[in-house]
Design an enzyme around this catalytic site. Structure first.
Site, PDB file in Angstrom:
ATOM      1  N   GLN A  32       0.890  -1.169   0.000  1.00 36.10           N
ATOM      2  CA  GLN A  32       0.000   0.000   0.000  1.00 36.10           C
ATOM      3  C   GLN A  32       0.920   1.209   0.000  1.00 36.10           C
ATOM      4  OE1 GLN A  32      -3.182   0.915  -0.389  1.00 36.10           O
ATOM      5  NE2 GLN A  32      -2.463   2.998  -0.076  1.00 36.10           N
ATOM      6  N   ASP A  38      -0.907  11.282   6.141  1.00 38.82           N
ATOM      7  CA  ASP A  38      -1.962  10.361   6.543  1.00 38.82           C
ATOM      8  C   ASP A  38      -2.839  10.946   7.667  1.00 38.82           C
ATOM      9  OD1 ASP A  38      -2.820   7.742   5.837  1.00 38.82           O
ATOM     10  OD2 ASP A  38      -2.333   7.136   7.887  1.00 38.82           O
ATOM     11  N   LYS A  76     -11.195   1.929   8.183  1.00 38.66           N
ATOM     12  CA  LYS A  76     -12.488   2.608   8.266  1.00 38.66           C
ATOM     13  C   LYS A  76     -13.388   1.972   9.331  1.00 38.66           C
ATOM     14  CE  LYS A  76     -16.673   3.260   5.658  1.00 38.66           C
ATOM     15  NZ  LYS A  76     -17.485   2.719   4.577  1.00 38.66           N
ATOM     16  N   GLU A  79      -9.816  12.852  -4.444  1.00 42.49           N
ATOM     17  CA  GLU A  79     -10.913  12.120  -3.788  1.00 42.49           C
ATOM     18  C   GLU A  79     -12.286  12.757  -3.978  1.00 42.49           C
ATOM     19  OE1 GLU A  79     -10.547   9.161  -2.942  1.00 42.49           O
ATOM     20  OE2 GLU A  79      -8.367   8.998  -2.713  1.00 42.49           O
ATOM     21  N   HIS A 121     -11.240   6.624 -10.109  1.00 40.07           N
ATOM     22  CA  HIS A 121      -9.874   7.146  -9.966  1.00 40.07           C
ATOM     23  C   HIS A 121      -9.057   6.975 -11.252  1.00 40.07           C
ATOM     24  CE1 HIS A 121      -9.260   8.638  -5.937  1.00 40.07           C
ATOM     25  NE2 HIS A 121      -9.678   7.521  -5.346  1.00 40.07           N
ATOM     26  N   PRO A 179      -5.571  -2.557   4.716  1.00 41.77           N
ATOM     27  CA  PRO A 179      -5.989  -1.441   5.580  1.00 41.77           C
ATOM     28  C   PRO A 179      -7.036  -0.511   4.987  1.00 41.77           C
ATOM     29  CG  PRO A 179      -3.797  -1.037   4.671  1.00 41.77           C
ATOM     30  CD  PRO A 179      -4.173  -2.433   4.288  1.00 41.77           C
ATOM     31  N   GLN A 214       0.286   4.542  -1.242  1.00 37.34           N
ATOM     32  CA  GLN A 214      -0.252   5.865  -0.943  1.00 37.34           C
ATOM     33  C   GLN A 214      -0.310   6.054   0.572  1.00 37.34           C
ATOM     34  OE1 GLN A 214      -4.296   6.631  -2.217  1.00 37.34           O
ATOM     35  NE2 GLN A 214      -3.984   8.816  -2.350  1.00 37.34           N
ATOM     36  N   TYR A 231     -13.069  13.956   0.584  1.00 39.04           N
ATOM     37  CA  TYR A 231     -14.036  13.160  -0.157  1.00 39.04           C
ATOM     38  C   TYR A 231     -15.387  13.864  -0.233  1.00 39.04           C
ATOM     39  CZ  TYR A 231     -10.880   9.138   0.556  1.00 39.04           C
ATOM     40  OH  TYR A 231      -9.823   8.284   0.564  1.00 39.04           O
ATOM     41  N   GLU A 272      -6.666   2.399  -5.762  1.00 42.52           N
ATOM     42  CA  GLU A 272      -6.823   2.514  -7.210  1.00 42.52           C
ATOM     43  C   GLU A 272      -5.543   2.243  -7.998  1.00 42.52           C
ATOM     44  OE1 GLU A 272      -6.902   4.904  -4.884  1.00 42.52           O
ATOM     45  OE2 GLU A 272      -6.153   6.827  -5.614  1.00 42.52           O
ATOM     46  N   HIS A 322     -15.892   3.583  -7.159  1.00 45.01           N
ATOM     47  CA  HIS A 322     -14.994   4.625  -6.656  1.00 45.01           C
ATOM     48  C   HIS A 322     -13.573   4.420  -7.188  1.00 45.01           C
ATOM     49  CE1 HIS A 322     -13.410   7.523  -3.640  1.00 45.01           C
ATOM     50  NE2 HIS A 322     -12.352   6.738  -3.688  1.00 45.01           N
ATOM     51  N   GLU A 323     -13.049   3.226  -7.010  1.00 45.04           N
ATOM     52  CA  GLU A 323     -11.666   2.981  -7.455  1.00 45.04           C
ATOM     53  C   GLU A 323     -11.563   3.093  -8.974  1.00 45.04           C
ATOM     54  OE1 GLU A 323      -9.892   3.306  -5.022  1.00 45.04           O
ATOM     55  OE2 GLU A 323     -11.261   2.672  -3.444  1.00 45.04           O
TER      56      GLU A 323
HETATM   57  N1  BES Z   1      -6.959   6.271  -2.607  1.00 48.16           N
HETATM   58  C1  BES Z   1      -7.845   5.907  -1.572  1.00 48.16           C
HETATM   59  C2  BES Z   1      -7.179   5.193  -0.429  1.00 48.16           C
HETATM   60  C3  BES Z   1      -6.118   6.008   0.278  1.00 48.16           C
HETATM   61  C4  BES Z   1      -6.284   7.354   0.541  1.00 48.16           C
HETATM   62  C5  BES Z   1      -4.966   5.398   0.692  1.00 48.16           C
HETATM   63  C6  BES Z   1      -5.287   8.063   1.189  1.00 48.16           C
HETATM   64  C7  BES Z   1      -3.973   6.102   1.343  1.00 48.16           C
HETATM   65  C8  BES Z   1      -4.140   7.445   1.590  1.00 48.16           C
HETATM   66  C9  BES Z   1      -8.995   5.037  -2.104  1.00 48.16           C
HETATM   67  O1  BES Z   1      -9.426   5.396  -3.371  1.00 48.16           O
HETATM   68  C10 BES Z   1     -10.174   5.247  -1.208  1.00 48.16           C
HETATM   69  O2  BES Z   1     -10.612   6.361  -1.112  1.00 48.16           O
HETATM   70  N2  BES Z   1     -10.674   4.193  -0.583  1.00 48.16           N
HETATM   71  C11 BES Z   1     -11.814   4.255   0.305  1.00 48.16           C
HETATM   72  C12 BES Z   1     -13.044   3.722  -0.352  1.00 48.16           C
HETATM   73  C13 BES Z   1     -13.932   4.702  -0.979  1.00 48.16           C
HETATM   74  C14 BES Z   1     -15.202   4.021  -1.473  1.00 48.16           C
HETATM   75  C15 BES Z   1     -14.252   5.911  -0.177  1.00 48.16           C
HETATM   76  C16 BES Z   1     -11.528   3.337   1.476  1.00 48.16           C
HETATM   77  O3  BES Z   1     -10.506   2.668   1.450  1.00 48.16           O
HETATM   78  O4  BES Z   1     -12.334   3.288   2.400  1.00 48.16           O
HETATM   79 ZN    ZN Z   2     -10.430   7.256  -3.400  1.00 47.23          ZN
END
Ligand code: BES
Ligand code: ZN
Length: 596
Positions: A133, A369, A552, A312, A293, A260, A135, A377, A265, A289-290
């Protein structure tokens, strides 16, 4: 200098000096060693440099750099002292304006981007598993690279993995295992480092159509194929809205539950949590969503993490449009409403004067982070919905089609985006910017007063039912037969904050929330029980947290647990038993909660 890097911005989270020397191509040759939990091998890096450039600066964190070679021999490199979360600059002297260097290196067993799972932590329990992972700024923990979203490069890789395993990367991928365990990958389109990705394990591929399919462990493959049946339709729908899908293939890999995030994406292959497999395709919004991206984020990329909302916010907006085109307006409205509710809660939680509730973030000096919240978002999406409402969908879509086209394979800052709005969308309407309070949305904390109020007719019905139940109608008399997962989630979220143990058991006896196969419903139910100090839910929470590392869910559950003395004890017990099942990103989050 390659055209897509012309706009490289100063990025406070990278040591790179792209205006001096910038990476254009990466070629990895790595052995994936499950014994030592390390990657060992070399990174060959092509760069272009300004005439007076003296060094190429790369980001590293926790890497052991064994040697650096140019075509004329060993190069004396330097490593700066290590800084917290940023790591160490690797400084490589250069003479030419274009060239290549080879870095021999090894990762550390605790590289933050990599999670090494033992076989018990997988679905099949047969083989260990590795996934990455990268990002936001973790790519540097497994590749010496310019780890800034504003710097793009093409890449290729050779991986040596145990012969019983398959390997995939964010590149052209194999679909079959081979005896030798040797795999080669190519990514011809330039991508930023945070989209570098790798997964190695005992998984297989199943095709959905000519350009999409699913990778999953054998025991999960059939379920996964069923769940994501609509993926080809999603891609088609997305293309109809904002133009061609340019990455050729779009595959999914379903990872073990410790992943995690919900999804990541990674180009050509989205990494996803198995917690979205509900058996009834009700949580596939995450895939939309992905997929979205692939335009917002991977094609047009935020210049720095301060501009994260451009990735986002646009993606949430686009995801919702994809779902609307597939499943209709009622469905999309429910999703918008749930998102807006998240937004209000996040602002409430962070405080409406908190600088992290601005769209344009200031993350310098911090781990990015920590500042990447739902604000990017949902506040982002709400701003975009407001603009759409103001100019009309047709004009807005035309603007976005152009935007994705014009900024393809480039990065964009918040300021450049606002300028685009002025120069193009609002060209004949100089007061639009003021009328919509766009500067307030972007640069001020809290929620501007002109935020659209979303209404959902379906949710109005749910709210009536929840009220009736609260005022005495038994659960079995409620009208819930046609409810979708969204309606159940909303039901759980609008229940009054305080409920008696009898009320909670009435609900659970009738609707079996504690046994729900839909993790979103189960999660909301567990939260509801914990908020009411219903300790009977502890075993359910314990079982869930022992398996699922999706932040989450993990974060709010621990936050809720530690609010009571007994809960805190329970939380500590659960974390001790489960932490090895969590990725370092999730572990870190829980540690902070328990330390409070
Ligand atoms: N790119 C993000 C995940 C991310 C963001 C990783 C910031 C590290 C730092 C991914 O596209 C994302 O937003 N995932 C969400 C799901 C989405 C449906 C809101 C998640 O993982 O919950
Ligand atoms: Zn995202």
């Amino acid at each position: 200098m390659t055209s897509y890097n012309i706009m490289a911005q100063h990025d406070p989270h990278s040591f790179a000096r792209p205006e001096m020397a910038v990476v254009t191509h990466l070629s990895l040759d790595l052995r994936v060693d499950f014994e030592t939990r390390t990657l060992q091998g070399s990174a060959y890096i092509n760069y272009t440099a300004a005439p007076d450039a003296k060094e190429l600066v790369l980001d590293t964190r926790g890497l052991t750099i064994k040697s650096v070679q140019s075509k004329t021999g060993q190069v004396p490199f330097r490593m700066d002292p290590s800084l917290e979360f940023l790591g160490q600059a690797l400084r490589i002297p250069i003479q030419d304006t274009a060239g290549g260097i080879t870095i021999q290196y090894e990762t550390s067993p605790d590289a933050a981007a990599l999670q090494w799972l033992n076989k018990q932590q997988t679905a099949g329990k047969n083989q260990p598993f590795l996934f990455s992972q990268s990002q936001a700024i973790l790519a540097r923990t497994w590749v010496p690279i310019q780890d800034s979203p504003g710097i793009r490069f093409t890449y290729e890789a050779t991986l040596h993995v145990p012969p019983t395993m398959l390997a995939v990367m964010s590149a052209e991928n194999p679909t079959y295992k081979n005896e030798s365990g040797l795999y080669h990958f190519t990514m011809r389109q330039p991508i930023p480092a945070y989209l570098l990705a790798i997964a190695v394990g005992d998984f297989e591929f199943h095709e959905l159509d000519q350009r999409s399919g699913v990778y999953a462990e054998p025991t999960m493959l059939e379920k996964s194929t069923y769940e994501f049946q609509d993926l080809p339709n999603m891609i088609n729908a997305a293309e109809k809205i904002y133009g061609p899908y340019v990455w050729e293939r779009y595959d999914l890999i379903i990872l073990p539950p410790s992943f995690p995030f919900g999804g990541m994406e990674n180009p050509r292959i989205t990494f996803a949590t198995p917690t979205i497999i509900a058996g009834d395709r009700s949580l596939t919004t995450l895939v939309a969503h992905e997929l979205a991206h692939s335009w917002s984020g991977n094609l047009v990329t935020n210049a720095t993490w301060n501009d994260f909302w451009l990735n986002e916010g646009f993606t949430v907006y686009f995801e919702n449009r994809i779902m609307e085109s597939l499943y209709g307006k009622d469905f999309a409205d429910m999703q918008r409403k749930l998102g807006q509710k998240d937004l209000l809660e996040t602002i409430e939680e962070l405080g409406s004067t908190n600088p992290d509730t601005r769209l344009k973030l200031q993350l310098e000096g911090r781990d990015p982070d920590d500042g990447m919240t739902d604000i990017a978002y949902e506040k982002g999406n709400n701003l975009l919905m407001l603009i759409e409402d103001y100019v009309g969908r047709e004009k807005w879509d035309e603007f976005l089609i152009n935007y994705f086209h014009q900024y393809s394979f480039r990065t964009i800052t918040t300021e450049a985006f606002l300028q685009e709005l002025k120069d193009s969308l609002f060209i004949n309407d100089s007061s639009a910017f003021e009328t919509l309070k766009i500067n307030e949305w972007v640069y001020q904390p809290g929620l501007p007063s002109n935020c659209k109020v979303i209404t959902s007719t379906k949710f109005n019905v749910v709210e009536q039912q929840a009220q009736q139940w609260y005022h005495g109608t038994p659960a079995h008399q409620l009208n819930t037969a046609v409810w979708s997962a969204f309606e159940w989630i909303h039901f759980l979220q609008v229940l009054p904050a305080t409920l008696t143990p009898q009320q909670l058991s009435d609900l659970d006896n009738e609707f079996h929330f504690s046994q729900s196969g839909n993790n979103e419903i189960l999660f909301n139910w567990m939260m509801c029980c914990l908020a009411n100090n219903q300790t009977a839910i502890y075993p359910v929470v314990e079982k869930f947290l022992n398996e699922v590392g999706r932040r989450k869910y993990v974060k709010p559950l621990f936050q809720e647990l530690v609010k009571t003395k007994q809960g805190k004890k329970e939380a500590e017990k659960i974390f001790t038993a489960s932490k090895n099942n969590y990725h370092s990103i999730t572990q870190e989050t829980v540690r902070l909660i328990l330390a409070q």
